[in-house]
Write an enzyme that holds these catalytic residues in place. Structure first.
Site, PDB file in Angstrom:
ATOM      1  N   CYS A 181      60.049  28.987  50.513  1.00 53.44           N
ATOM      2  CA  CYS A 181      60.968  29.228  51.626  1.00 53.44           C
ATOM      3  C   CYS A 181      62.397  28.815  51.276  1.00 53.44           C
ATOM      4  CB  CYS A 181      60.485  28.503  52.871  1.00 53.44           C
ATOM      5  SG  CYS A 181      60.086  26.751  52.634  1.00 53.44           S
ATOM      6  N   TYR A 182      62.578  27.631  50.721  1.00 54.44           N
ATOM      7  CA  TYR A 182      63.920  27.212  50.304  1.00 54.44           C
ATOM      8  C   TYR A 182      64.493  28.135  49.221  1.00 54.44           C
ATOM      9  CZ  TYR A 182      63.960  22.615  52.725  1.00 54.44           C
ATOM     10  OH  TYR A 182      63.993  21.597  53.643  1.00 54.44           O
TER      11      TYR A 182
END
Length: 338
Positions: A150-151
């Site tokens: 996600c990051y």
């Protein structure tokens, strides 16, 4: 209709996969694996999914239960996909894995960032890194995809066009990103306890967060990444900086993003600083960028829903490509507001 099995169906990402698959015309979830909740009705594990999966039962994973399945999604704790990947591949199934197990290109990189030997290093070359905006053609022809974290998805989509256009010195990149608590998973832990996160904002993983490796790999850059935990359920906002390679107009980085993402179904380039709420429940990414003449730096910002474009939505986007479907099938492009 393609039959789908989900490993990790009892977690947050598993629940989001099931929510999105309920609206997918070509994928049908038929196996729901989750060792911690095995034997329980799915509607008890995820009450919000009860109307869609009223008769479903969570099972303990076994390879023979994959018979009749066409596609496997895995949203397992770190390291677990290495134990099951070979038998899934041997079944000849399409496989989209959200774990970090197969995202890095080499076993050496994996051991450096994860502090342990890779248990299935012979399979690393089998997986394509799963950000469709970067590797669409490779994903289309792949049997196995390692969906991005996600990051990294947030930061890479903010920065990649700027690095590729030569607007940023790739050795100068700083990424500060804040995530909602669901990014830490469903299991209870002290660091995500209500009393820990409520009315607080904290950095963690200083200097050596594992997602740094994906950013550096895909950007071809040196990155200083600092993640933060913000007291909200879901969403990521990444604020990224890099030294400009030359003087330029204030909007030149913004125009580079517009050019790169002009035909992308899930990336919206905006002149307004994006907010996580704009992407809530959707597979959308909102990005912007500027050049700051005073400091000689480029600023890029991206927002997305960590459980959708940062996880389940990206997995389905990859699977759509792998199975020859419309890339956007079953995926919402607009967020829930307010």
């Amino acid at each position: 209709m393609l039959k789908v099995a989900i490993l990790g169906a009892s977690g947050f990402v598993g629940a989001e996969l099931l929510r999105l698959l309920d609206g997918h015309a070509e994928f049908e979830a038929v196996r729901f694996f989750g060792d911690s909740a095995s034997g329980k009705p799915l509607a008890e594990v995820h009450p919000h999914l009860a109307l869609a999966y009223s008769g479903a039962q969570v099972e303990r994973y076994a390879a023979d239960l994959l018979d009749g399945v066409d596609l496997v999604f895995a949203a397992l704790p770190h390291g677990h996909s290495q134990d099951v990947a070979a038998e899934i591949i041997a079944h000849g199934l399409k496989f989209v894995d959200l774990g970090a197990d197969f995202r890095l290109h080499t076993a050496e990189d994996y051991q450096h960032w994860y502090g342990e030997p890779h248990k299935a290093s012979d399979l690393l070359d089998t997986f394509v890194y799963g950000i469709p905006e970067l590797h669409r053609d490779a994903i289309r022809s792949a049997q196995c995809v390692a969906a991005a974290g996600c990051y990294p998805t947030t930061a890479i989509l903010a920065l990649k066009p700027l690095v590729d256009a030569g607007l940023i010195d790739p050795q100068s990149i700083v990424v500060d990103a804040a995530s909602g608590v669901s990014g830490a998973g469903r299991a209870a832990k002290e660091g995500t306890h209500f009393n820990t996160v409520d009315e607080s904002f904290a950095a963690y993983g200083l200097l050596n967060h594992r997602h740094t490796a994906e950013m550096e790999q895909e950007l071809g850059a040196r990155v200083l990444f600092t993640p933060h935990l913000v007291p909200m359920n879901r969403g990521i906002l990444a604020t990224c900086y890099g030294t400009a390679t030359r003087p330029m107009g204030a909007d030149e980085p913004l125009e580079a993003l517009r050019s790169a993402y002009a035909d992308e179904p899930f990336v919206h380039v905006t002149s307004t600083p994006p907010a996580t709420k704009w992407t809530l429940g959707s597979n959308a990414v909102q990005v912007t960028a500027r050049y700051d003449e005073r400091t000689g730096r480029v600023l890029a910002i991206a927002a997305l829903d960590n459980l959708v474009k940062g996880a389940a939505g990206q997995m389905i986007q990859c699977a759509n490509l792998m199975t020859g479907l419309d890339e956007s099938a079953g995926l919402p492009r607009v967020g829930v507001y307010p």
